[in-house]
Design a protein around this motif. Structure first.
Motif, PDB file in Angstrom:
ATOM      1  N   PRO A 199      34.024  38.810  51.717  1.00 38.80           N
ATOM      2  CA  PRO A 199      34.009  37.960  50.432  1.00 38.80           C
ATOM      3  C   PRO A 199      35.113  37.541  49.850  1.00 38.80           C
ATOM      4  O   PRO A 199      36.025  38.370  49.632  1.00 38.80           O
ATOM      5  CB  PRO A 199      33.008  38.612  49.553  1.00 38.80           C
ATOM      6  N   LYS A 200      35.315  36.090  49.864  1.00 41.41           N
ATOM      7  CA  LYS A 200      36.669  35.728  49.354  1.00 41.41           C
ATOM      8  C   LYS A 200      37.118  36.258  47.701  1.00 41.41           C
ATOM      9  O   LYS A 200      38.157  36.416  47.481  1.00 41.41           O
ATOM     10  CB  LYS A 200      36.764  34.286  49.006  1.00 41.41           C
ATOM     11  N   SER A 201      36.028  36.596  46.956  1.00 40.70           N
ATOM     12  CA  SER A 201      36.332  37.240  45.828  1.00 40.70           C
ATOM     13  C   SER A 201      36.984  38.554  45.867  1.00 40.70           C
ATOM     14  O   SER A 201      37.602  38.864  44.909  1.00 40.70           O
ATOM     15  CB  SER A 201      35.202  36.980  44.944  1.00 40.70           C
ATOM     16  N   TYR A 202      36.595  39.362  47.067  1.00 44.41           N
ATOM     17  CA  TYR A 202      37.083  40.605  47.249  1.00 44.41           C
ATOM     18  C   TYR A 202      38.501  40.740  48.183  1.00 44.41           C
ATOM     19  O   TYR A 202      39.347  41.609  48.073  1.00 44.41           O
ATOM     20  CB  TYR A 202      36.073  41.452  47.570  1.00 44.41           C
ATOM     21  N   PHE A 203      38.510  39.719  49.278  1.00 47.54           N
ATOM     22  CA  PHE A 203      39.348  40.029  50.022  1.00 47.54           C
ATOM     23  C   PHE A 203      40.526  38.905  50.192  1.00 47.54           C
ATOM     24  O   PHE A 203      40.974  38.377  51.149  1.00 47.54           O
ATOM     25  CB  PHE A 203      38.762  39.951  51.530  1.00 47.54           C
ATOM     26  N   ALA A 204      40.405  38.021  49.090  1.00 47.39           N
ATOM     27  CA  ALA A 204      41.240  36.709  49.108  1.00 47.39           C
ATOM     28  C   ALA A 204      42.773  37.066  49.730  1.00 47.39           C
ATOM     29  O   ALA A 204      43.498  36.293  50.223  1.00 47.39           O
ATOM     30  CB  ALA A 204      41.165  36.086  47.949  1.00 47.39           C
ATOM     31  N   SER A 205      43.318  38.069  49.092  1.00 49.69           N
ATOM     32  CA  SER A 205      44.556  38.255  49.321  1.00 49.69           C
ATOM     33  C   SER A 205      44.986  39.497  50.291  1.00 49.69           C
ATOM     34  O   SER A 205      46.012  39.983  50.673  1.00 49.69           O
ATOM     35  CB  SER A 205      45.429  39.003  48.054  1.00 49.69           C
ATOM     36  N   ALA A 206      43.799  39.956  51.262  1.00 47.66           N
ATOM     37  CA  ALA A 206      43.823  40.806  52.287  1.00 47.66           C
ATOM     38  C   ALA A 206      44.741  40.208  53.219  1.00 47.66           C
ATOM     39  O   ALA A 206      44.250  39.077  53.650  1.00 47.66           O
ATOM     40  CB  ALA A 206      42.502  41.216  52.684  1.00 47.66           C
ATOM     41  N   SER A 207      45.568  40.947  54.012  1.00 47.67           N
ATOM     42  CA  SER A 207      46.372  40.451  55.218  1.00 47.67           C
ATOM     43  C   SER A 207      45.388  40.090  56.426  1.00 47.67           C
ATOM     44  O   SER A 207      44.313  40.983  56.739  1.00 47.67           O
ATOM     45  CB  SER A 207      47.233  41.644  55.550  1.00 47.67           C
ATOM     46  N   CYS A 208      45.755  39.508  57.395  1.00 47.77           N
ATOM     47  CA  CYS A 208      44.953  39.167  58.560  1.00 47.77           C
ATOM     48  C   CYS A 208      44.935  40.551  59.274  1.00 47.77           C
ATOM     49  O   CYS A 208      44.093  40.877  60.060  1.00 47.77           O
ATOM     50  CB  CYS A 208      45.697  38.213  59.309  1.00 47.77           C
ATOM     51  N   GLU A 209      45.976  41.275  59.417  1.00 47.86           N
ATOM     52  CA  GLU A 209      45.984  42.491  60.291  1.00 47.86           C
ATOM     53  C   GLU A 209      45.005  43.488  59.578  1.00 47.86           C
ATOM     54  O   GLU A 209      44.333  44.121  60.543  1.00 47.86           O
ATOM     55  CB  GLU A 209      47.375  43.088  59.978  1.00 47.86           C
ATOM     56  N   VAL A 210      44.627  43.559  58.452  1.00 49.72           N
ATOM     57  CA  VAL A 210      43.847  44.800  57.825  1.00 49.72           C
ATOM     58  C   VAL A 210      42.226  44.278  58.325  1.00 49.72           C
ATOM     59  O   VAL A 210      41.525  44.958  58.579  1.00 49.72           O
ATOM     60  CB  VAL A 210      44.205  45.063  56.481  1.00 49.72           C
ATOM     61  N   LYS A 211      42.276  42.901  58.029  1.00 50.94           N
ATOM     62  CA  LYS A 211      40.886  42.483  58.396  1.00 50.94           C
ATOM     63  C   LYS A 211      40.761  42.455  59.922  1.00 50.94           C
ATOM     64  O   LYS A 211      39.413  42.777  60.493  1.00 50.94           O
ATOM     65  CB  LYS A 211      40.596  40.876  58.190  1.00 50.94           C
TER      66      LYS A 211
END
Length: 280
Positions: free
Chosen positions: A228-240
């Motif tokens: 969800p963008k509200s929780y993962f908007a700043s998460a890196s591509c690597e961790v996803k």
């Protein structure tokens, strides 16, 4: 308490309690070192064949893996007709569940510090033929030097390379879909559970949830992983990407512990901190 135990340790106050046993703080009468003793009352497990077998194997399996820095140490075992006592390494700091409760969302750097140590512990256990099978924040401790210690092997199982296990064990939010489905499974159930922990650390919410155990299991079986963008908007591509590999329903494609440790997010110290394009 066992007389043999009390000849070697001074048993102090209760510091924890589980389904079948109680944990006490103790001190060695020979060295003065602070330790913990987990006392399991046998009559409470005698009617449950699965739990009885797991608990009787707990000390044996811990002895196989406790020589690793990130696995809780076991020092002595005392057994009589009524109790099984395991003398364990004492960890005085908050466990991961308490840390998640007080700090609902971790930075990727903070999550990496936990995940690297957890995966080192899991990799070591798997190399010795031990699957933990109940990895969750409550079973992840830290000592006074902030070193992670994987604990509570009461649900652990022993396997040979390529051998499958069976039995419904684990905790609803963290259990792998193949376990919920009642199928035989391998040690990669631990990778799934660790992936759930990583997801929760980064977002503050579980990836698969419901209002009851039944609804949680149904969500786990669907394994519809979203960010969800509200929780993962700043998460890196690597961790996803790492989360996709760990929380992969197809066990054949799900990463092993060694593959997780070789992933760029792990090897690069938490991946890129830059934002990446949102992918649901």
């Amino acid at each position: 308490m066992s007389e043999a135990l009390e000849r070697n340790y001074r048993v102090g106050e209760e510091i924890g309690r589980g389904r079948y046993g109680v944990v006490f703080r103790c001190h060695s009468l020979h060295t003065g070192d602070c330790v913990a003793v987990k006392s399991i009352e046998k009559r409470l497990i005698q009617d449950d064949a699965v739990d009885s077998l797991c608990i009787s194997n707990e000390a044996k399996l811990m002895s196989l893996v406790s020589d690793h820095t990130n696995v809780l140490g076991i020092f002595d075992v005392y057994e009589d007709d009524e109790f099984l006592h395991m003398v364990l390494e004492y960890c005085g700091s908050a466990d991961l569940y308490q840390r998640i409760t007080s700090l609902p969302v971790f930075s990727e750097l903070e999550a990496h510090r936990v995940m690297l140590q957890l995966m080192e512990a899991i990799s070591h256990c798997h190399s010795r033929g031990v699957a933990h099978r109940d990895i969750k924040p409550d079973n992840i401790f830290f000592n006074s030097y902030n070193v992670l210690k994987l604990a509570d092997f009461g649900s652990a199982g022993y396997f040979h390379s390529g051998e499958l296990m069976s039995g419904i064990v684990g905790t609803p939010y963290y259990v792998a879909p193949e376990v919920v489905a009642g199928r035989e499974y391998n040690e990669k159930v631990d990778i799934w559970s660790a992936g759930v922990i990583l997801y929760i650390m980064l977002s503050g919410i579980p990836p698969f949830y419901g209002d009851s155990a039944t609804e949680i299991f149904e969500s786990v079986l669907r394994a519809n992983l979203r960010f969800p963008k509200s929780y993962f908007a700043s998460a890196s591509c690597e961790v996803k990407d790492l989360l996709r590999q760990m929380l992969c329903k197809d066990v054949r494609r799900r990463f092993s512990a060694e593959q997780v440790l070789a992933h760029p997010w792990i090897t690069d110290g938490g991946g890129s901190m830059s934002e990446c394009c949102y992918r649901a």
